[in-house]
Design a protein around this motif. Structure first.
Motif, short mmCIF file in Angstrom:
data_model
loop_
_atom_site.label_atom_id
_atom_site.label_comp_id
_atom_site.label_asym_id
_atom_site.label_seq_id
_atom_site.Cartn_x
_atom_site.Cartn_y
_atom_site.Cartn_z
N SER A 236 0.86 -1.18 0.00
CA SER A 236 0.00 0.00 0.00
C SER A 236 0.90 1.23 0.00
CB SER A 236 -0.92 0.00 1.23
OG SER A 236 -0.16 0.02 2.42
N ALA A 237 0.28 2.40 -0.05
CA ALA A 237 1.07 3.64 0.00
C ALA A 237 1.64 3.82 1.40
CB ALA A 237 0.18 4.83 -0.37
N GLY A 238 2.84 4.37 1.49
CA GLY A 238 3.45 4.58 2.79
C GLY A 238 4.92 4.86 2.67
N THR A 239 5.69 4.43 3.68
CA THR A 239 7.12 4.74 3.76
C THR A 239 7.91 3.48 4.03
OG1 THR A 239 6.59 6.92 4.67
CG2 THR A 239 8.85 6.17 4.90
N LEU A 240 8.98 3.28 3.27
CA LEU A 240 9.91 2.18 3.52
C LEU A 240 10.82 2.59 4.66
CD1 LEU A 240 11.16 -0.54 2.61
CD2 LEU A 240 12.65 0.78 1.11
N THR A 241 10.88 1.77 5.72
CA THR A 241 11.65 2.15 6.90
C THR A 241 12.96 1.39 7.06
OG1 THR A 241 10.40 0.56 8.25
CG2 THR A 241 9.56 2.83 8.16
N GLU A 242 13.04 0.15 6.57
CA GLU A 242 14.26 -0.62 6.81
C GLU A 242 14.40 -1.76 5.81
OE1 GLU A 242 16.45 -3.13 10.45
OE2 GLU A 242 14.42 -2.32 10.70
N HIS A 243 15.63 -1.96 5.31
CA HIS A 243 15.96 -3.14 4.52
C HIS A 243 16.38 -4.27 5.45
CE1 HIS A 243 17.13 -0.55 0.76
NE2 HIS A 243 15.83 -0.64 0.93
N LEU A 244 15.89 -5.47 5.20
CA LEU A 244 16.26 -6.63 6.01
C LEU A 244 17.15 -7.60 5.25
CD1 LEU A 244 12.82 -7.30 7.75
CD2 LEU A 244 14.76 -5.97 8.58
N ALA A 245 17.57 -7.23 4.04
CA ALA A 245 18.51 -8.02 3.25
C ALA A 245 19.28 -7.07 2.35
CB ALA A 245 17.78 -9.08 2.43
N ALA A 246 20.47 -7.48 1.97
CA ALA A 246 21.33 -6.65 1.13
C ALA A 246 21.33 -7.18 -0.30
CB ALA A 246 22.76 -6.64 1.67
N GLU A 247 21.71 -6.32 -1.24
CA GLU A 247 21.80 -6.73 -2.63
C GLU A 247 22.83 -7.85 -2.78
OE1 GLU A 247 22.60 -3.35 -5.06
OE2 GLU A 247 20.58 -2.50 -4.84
N GLU A 248 22.52 -8.80 -3.69
CA GLU A 248 23.32 -10.00 -3.97
C GLU A 248 23.16 -11.06 -2.89
OE1 GLU A 248 24.62 -10.47 -6.83
OE2 GLU A 248 24.28 -8.42 -7.52
N ASP A 249 22.30 -10.81 -1.88
CA ASP A 249 22.02 -11.87 -0.90
C ASP A 249 21.07 -12.90 -1.50
OD1 ASP A 249 23.60 -10.66 0.93
OD2 ASP A 249 22.00 -10.04 2.30
N THR A 250 21.20 -14.14 -1.07
CA THR A 250 20.25 -15.19 -1.46
C THR A 250 19.08 -15.16 -0.49
OG1 THR A 250 21.99 -16.59 -2.41
CG2 THR A 250 19.92 -17.65 -1.80
N VAL A 251 17.88 -14.99 -1.01
CA VAL A 251 16.68 -14.91 -0.18
C VAL A 251 15.74 -16.05 -0.56
CG1 VAL A 251 16.84 -12.43 0.20
CG2 VAL A 251 15.62 -13.27 -1.79
#
Length: 436
Positions: free
Chosen positions: A93-108
């Motif tokens: 929904s509309a709102g604000t992103l507050t925190e990343h819980l994974a980094a780029e190039e990580d396997t999720v």
């Protein structure tokens, strides 16, 4: 009496001040509690979405939004690369992103926490991240007071440490008081310089660059090697005189573009010709599953499309029932989705026969690799004018070499050659397609 009244007034004022301090402390606690109840409890944790039945993990390729950014509903926040497709993760929904819980190039993996998100009107802005920082304990956020001799003006680098020569000069000056700088320099032993080897000059650049293979490229390599190991591959060639097809396209391409808003190319006649030939040679449209051969009454044509990440094969469903214009529209739509990285698993799943057009890159000859579990693949190449014999006369004709790689476990040589000859006949006289 007067002194007692003065003492009473002082005590009253002291109790009022204490009460005021207590109210201020309570108000500060209420503000912190109100922040936690109104901010943190509203934040949502978005997880890695379900991608497909056969895909359980991927590589987090790109973050399109950073903490503090406002997003709209369904706006793309991250891209996860799998061995088949790229999966977009959108804002709920509309709102604000507050925190990343994974980094780029990580396997999720599917179901893993990916980012935290605070719903709002889209105007709740970067203040959420700022408020979280202000809510930390005072000892973490308040600037520590430093002694006056350790304070450095902001933006000014600290003075460099004194050089060894200066320290030695000071010590010598304190001992020998009136000696000159020349005598001091002579008294300091100088370290002999070591001779440095001169590197040998090498002509040209010898740089090397290593990059990690994408999941799609790894999957392509695995599938191609599997095809080489599993199928009994054999290739047969033929030449197609493209004169009639070129004349047909030249005559109708402007009209088709004007009325249907699509370009008339060579892929649609090839798809149609192969669909008709597959009806006559059903083994070329079959596949092996265990100890059984599966024959199909429909033709799902896989069309190879080159993308920056590798070759993909989106599928035209029920190509046997399409005309030239419908085929061109489907190919144009799938090609655009492939170049934009928007292909889904449904676009590439299945496929009973493949056409690969290496001629657009200038290829003259080639042996395409079978796309398992399919039985065959047709390779198109570039059109070149060649001298050929027609009715006893040597004439110049536009010739395309076509190649059919087939699985000899399913198709005998007679069936494979017959299939390719039928495709050649349909292409050299497109009117035959109306009679089939």
């Amino acid at each position: 009496m007067l002194s007692k009244r003065i003492i009473a007034i002082a005590r009253s004022r002291a109790s009022s001040a204490a009460l005021s301090r207590g109210l201020n402390v309570a108000n500060s606690h209420m503000r912190v509690a109100q922040f936690h109840s109104s901010k943190l409890l509203q934040a949502e944790t978005v997880k890695v979405p379900q991608m497909a039945e056969s895909i359980s993990e991927g590589t987090l390729k790109t973050w399109h939004k950073q903490p503090g950014d406002t997003v709209e509903a369904d706006e793309e926040i991250a891209t996860i690369e799998t061995d088949k497709i790229d999966v977009s993760v959108n804002a709920p929904s509309a709102g604000t992103l507050t925190e990343h819980l994974a980094a780029e190039e990580d396997t999720v993996s599917v179901g893993q926490d990916l980012f935290r998100f605070e719903p709002g009107e889209g105007g709740a802005s970067k203040d959420a991240v700022k408020d979280q920082q202000e809510s930390k304990p005072a000892q973490e956020t308040t600037d520590k007071t430093e002694p006056a001799d350790q304070q450095v003006e902001k933006g000014t680098p600290p003075p460099p440490p004194p050089a060894k020569e200066d320290i030695r000069a000071k010590d010598t000056a304190g001992v020998q008081g009136g000696e000159s700088k020349k005598a001091l320099k002579e008294s300091t032993p100088s370290k002999p310089k070591e001779s440095e080897p001169i590197p040998a000059r090498t002509p040209g650049s010898r740089n090397e660059t290593r990059i990690k293979m994408s999941r799609m490229r790894l999957r392509i390599a695995e599938r191609l090697k599997e095809s080489q190991n599993a199928a009994a591959s054999l290739t047969t060639f033929n030449e197609v005189d493209m004169s009639s097809l070129i004349e047909f396209r030249k005559k109708y391409k402007d009209e088709v573009l004007k009325t249907q808003d699509v370009k008339l190319g060579f892929m649609s006649p090839f798809v149609k010709a192969c669909s008709l030939a597959l009806k006559e040679i059903p083994a070329a449209n079959a596949s092996i599953e265990g100890d059984e051969i599966v024959y199909r009454d429909y033709v799902d044509m896989s069309v190879a499309v080159a993308t920056p990440k590798g070759l993909v094969t989106p599928v035209l469903r029920n190509a046997e029932g399409m005309n030239f214009v419908e085929i061109e529209k489907e190919i144009a739509g799938l090609g655009k989705k492939a170049r934009d990285g928007k292909l889904t698993l449904e676009d590439m799943a299945g496929g009973t026969f493949t056409i690969s057009n290496g001629g657009v890159f200038g290829s003259l000859y080639g042996t395409p690799i079978i796309n398992l579990p399919q039985a065959a693949v047709l390779g198109m190449h570039s059109i070149k004018e060649k001298p050929v014999v027609v009715n006893g006369q040597i004439v110049i004709r536009p010739i395309m070499v076509v190649a059919l790689t087939y699985d000899h476990r399913l198709l005998d040589g007679r069936e494979a050659v017959t299939f390719l000859v039928k495709v050649k006949d349909y292409l050299e006289d497109p009117r035959k397609m109306l009679l089939a």
